[in-house]
Structures are given as C-alpha cells and as structure tokens.
Design an enzyme around this catalytic site. Sequence first.
Site, PDB file in Angstrom:
ATOM      1  N   GLY A 240     111.773 -32.140  44.591  1.00 33.14           N
ATOM      2  CA  GLY A 240     110.838 -31.808  44.195  1.00 33.14           C
ATOM      3  C   GLY A 240     109.543 -31.435  44.401  1.00 33.14           C
TER       4      GLY A 240
ATOM      5  N   ARG B 213     108.566 -41.213  38.390  1.00 34.03           N
ATOM      6  CA  ARG B 213     108.304 -39.995  38.905  1.00 34.03           C
ATOM      7  C   ARG B 213     108.972 -38.594  38.630  1.00 34.03           C
ATOM      8  NH1 ARG B 213     111.795 -36.146  41.477  1.00 34.03           N
ATOM      9  NH2 ARG B 213     111.417 -35.661  43.125  1.00 34.03           N
ATOM     10  N   VAL B 214     107.801 -37.651  38.720  1.00 28.69           N
ATOM     11  CA  VAL B 214     108.704 -36.504  37.868  1.00 28.69           C
ATOM     12  C   VAL B 214     108.541 -35.393  39.125  1.00 28.69           C
ATOM     13  CG1 VAL B 214     107.640 -34.345  35.667  1.00 28.69           C
ATOM     14  CG2 VAL B 214     107.564 -36.887  36.172  1.00 28.69           C
ATOM     15  N   GLY B 215     109.741 -35.037  39.110  1.00 27.41           N
ATOM     16  CA  GLY B 215     109.888 -33.662  40.186  1.00 27.41           C
ATOM     17  C   GLY B 215     109.498 -32.391  39.501  1.00 27.41           C
ATOM     18  N   ASP B 216     109.797 -31.029  40.623  1.00 26.11           N
ATOM     19  CA  ASP B 216     109.790 -30.325  39.459  1.00 26.11           C
ATOM     20  C   ASP B 216     110.316 -29.562  38.270  1.00 26.11           C
ATOM     21  OD1 ASP B 216     111.574 -30.360  41.779  1.00 26.11           O
ATOM     22  OD2 ASP B 216     112.018 -28.015  42.056  1.00 26.11           O
TER      23      ASP B 216
ATOM     24  N   THR C 298     120.981 -31.480  40.551  1.00 25.93           N
ATOM     25  CA  THR C 298     120.197 -31.360  39.643  1.00 25.93           C
ATOM     26  C   THR C 298     121.213 -29.813  38.885  1.00 25.93           C
ATOM     27  OG1 THR C 298     118.569 -32.266  40.080  1.00 25.93           O
ATOM     28  CG2 THR C 298     118.602 -30.057  39.274  1.00 25.93           C
TER      29      THR C 298
ATOM     30  N   THR D 141     115.911 -26.090  43.098  1.00 25.17           N
ATOM     31  CA  THR D 141     116.879 -27.603  43.433  1.00 25.17           C
ATOM     32  C   THR D 141     116.371 -27.471  44.500  1.00 25.17           C
ATOM     33  OG1 THR D 141     118.670 -28.750  43.317  1.00 25.17           O
ATOM     34  CG2 THR D 141     118.747 -26.426  44.185  1.00 25.17           C
ATOM     35  N   GLY D 142     116.194 -29.465  44.574  1.00 21.48           N
ATOM     36  CA  GLY D 142     115.751 -29.901  46.204  1.00 21.48           C
ATOM     37  C   GLY D 142     113.938 -30.604  46.269  1.00 21.48           C
TER      38      GLY D 142
HETATM   39  N1  ASP Z   1     114.238 -31.250  42.081  1.00 22.43           N
HETATM   40  C1  ASP Z   1     114.906 -32.624  41.535  1.00 22.43           C
HETATM   41  C2  ASP Z   1     113.278 -33.570  41.668  1.00 22.43           C
HETATM   42  O1  ASP Z   1     112.788 -33.679  42.530  1.00 22.43           O
HETATM   43  C3  ASP Z   1     115.913 -32.575  42.556  1.00 22.43           C
HETATM   44  C4  ASP Z   1     116.817 -32.046  42.912  1.00 22.43           C
HETATM   45  O2  ASP Z   1     117.131 -31.137  42.599  1.00 22.43           O
HETATM   46  O3  ASP Z   1     118.103 -31.958  43.295  1.00 22.43           O
HETATM   47  O4  ASP Z   1     113.218 -33.991  40.850  1.00 22.43           O
END
Ligand code: ASP
Length: 327
Positions: A250, A224-227, A196, A247-248
């Site tokens: 989500g 699916r929706v992340g952060d 990301t 990032t990580g």
């Molecule tokens: N945070 C992002 C998500 O969960 C993915 C990422 O940061 O690698 O969609």
Amino acid sequence: MKKNSSLKIFIAVLSFIFLNNLFITTNAQNKTNKFTIVIHGGAGFISKDIPDSTKKAYINSLKIALTIGKNILAEGGKSIDAVEQVIRYMEDNPNFNSGKGAVFTANGTHELDASIMDGKDLSTGAVAGVTIIKHPITLARKVKEKTKHVLLVGPGADQFGKKIGVEIVDNHYFDTPRRLQNWKKRHNKKINKHGTVGCVAIDMYGNISAGTSTGGLSDKMYGRVGDSPLVNAGTYANNKTCGVSATGIGELFIRNTVAFNISALMEYKGLTLKQAADEMILKRLKPGSGGIIAVDKGGSYVFSFNTPGMFRGVANSKGLFEVKIWE
Ligand code: ASP
C-alpha cells in the site's frame, strides 16, 4: 371561449406525449446492453506448488464472486451494487484477506480498510482501521451515502457502523487458523500475505464503480493504514475515463497515487487504459509491488501486475467469463 380552451388542452396533451416520448427515447439511448466486470483477490508471490485443493478453492471462490456481479449487471443492475455485493461475498470468504480471513496486525488483532467510489459523480465512501464491522465495504458505502464525509477511521467508524445498523461482530470473528499460523510463523512461503479484494464494473448505463477491501499487510503496525481505503491510491472511478482497484504494498501505491494517475494519464495525455496502467505498474513501480484491475468507459478491461501472480477474473456482456491466478 370554449373552442380556445379545448385547443389549449389538445396542445397540452400533445406536448405531454411528445415530452414523454423524448424522455423514453433518451433513456433508451443511454441504456446499452453492454457491461464489463473485473475482480481481484490480491497479488503477490503465489507459488505454483500450492496444493490442487487450495488452487481449486481459490478458482471456485473467484467464479462465485464473478457470477454474483455478472448477474446483477446482466439484469440491468447498477455497477455500484455489483461492486458492493461481490466484495461482501469476498469479505465472507476466508480465502481472502478481507473481512473473515483478514490478516493479523503485529498486536494480534484485525484492522480492516475499505473504500467504494461511484464514477458518475465521484462520490466516495471509505473506512479505515475498523475492528467490529462484518462488511467494511457496506459501511464504506454508508459513509458515501449517509454522511457528508469521505473517510471515517477507527473507533469513530466502528461507532458509525453501530449507529447505522450494519452487522457488528467481535474482532475474533475475523480470525482464521491459516492467518493465525502465518502470523505465528511471520512468513508463509507458499502464499504470502496478500489477498486484498477488489471489484470494478461498468453497467449498462455507462456508470463505472470501483471498490477495494482489505485486512491490510500482515503484521502491520497498530494504526497503520494502506492504500485500499484511500481514494486515488487504491481505488478510483470516473465515468470520463476508467475505474481502478489496486492491491499490493500500500505504501508504494499511496506514494505514486496509482489509481488516480491511471485515470489522469488517460484524461490528460490521451493514453489507452492499458498504456496508462502499464505505465504506472510496470514502469513507475518496482517489481513485486502489486497490481491493478481496471475497466474503461468503453468496457475494455486490464489486469496489470508486477508480481508473479494475481487472483483475478473478468466477465462481460459478450459472454467472456474467465478467472486466473498466474499469467
Ligand atoms: N494494499 C493493501 C495494503 O497495503 C494490501 C494488499 O493489497 O495486499 O493494505
């Protein structure tokens, strides 16, 4: 009578000069020559055994991205423009998991998420699950500036993109051989599915902006929706405190309202940016979850992550220019 009106004109001219000067002085006081910008290209398990050429490609890409933002800010540009332009570049760069190079969903397609926030007035725009938008960050900014809403999703967001005239591409445009191979193998042992991108900056006027853009987690469920497109979780900016891009994984950042909590810990508890970031990333989240980049209103910056690596960089008006992958 005549005397009286020339006196009035004289007073009017004097007040004009006074007010004009006052305005110029106030403006000059507000403008400093200081700025800071931080960027990330994802956090996760990044093996130190990656080939030199791959490492160089990442370092170069980070340097180019950082230079784009630094130049905008050094010329007195706005942080919101720096953030958008940096992220647009990273969305075009197939090394990262945003725009071209985005990971595949479990269905073998791409669904992209992005958000951008202006700390001056807390105005925000975001899109989630877009499939044909070449630069989701730009569409997010359009949502902020051209609608009364904060977040548009799926077909509605794609349709808004078409209507407003941002660049439209076929969903296959986002395909890259590396992501396809990873998707087929399901797990890449050298660089896992993160990548990301995000950017946070404070400009010479003290305005903080933050933005994040992603293809999400590899193999994610359709829908699916992340952060990343969720303000308060993956992105936050407030001139009173700081700007944050995460990032990580989500789901963990959403549950812990990470980006907003960093600002809240500063505002309500008086923590420094570093203390607040470390509280959320090192104490509240479990190891391996991810990390954040942040800048505070004084121009200090922080990288906090609980993964072995994070693609990241920082530049400021004092001449600092640095990009890193591991500690
Ligand atoms: N945070 C992002 C998500 O969960 C993915 C990422 O940061 O690698 O969609």
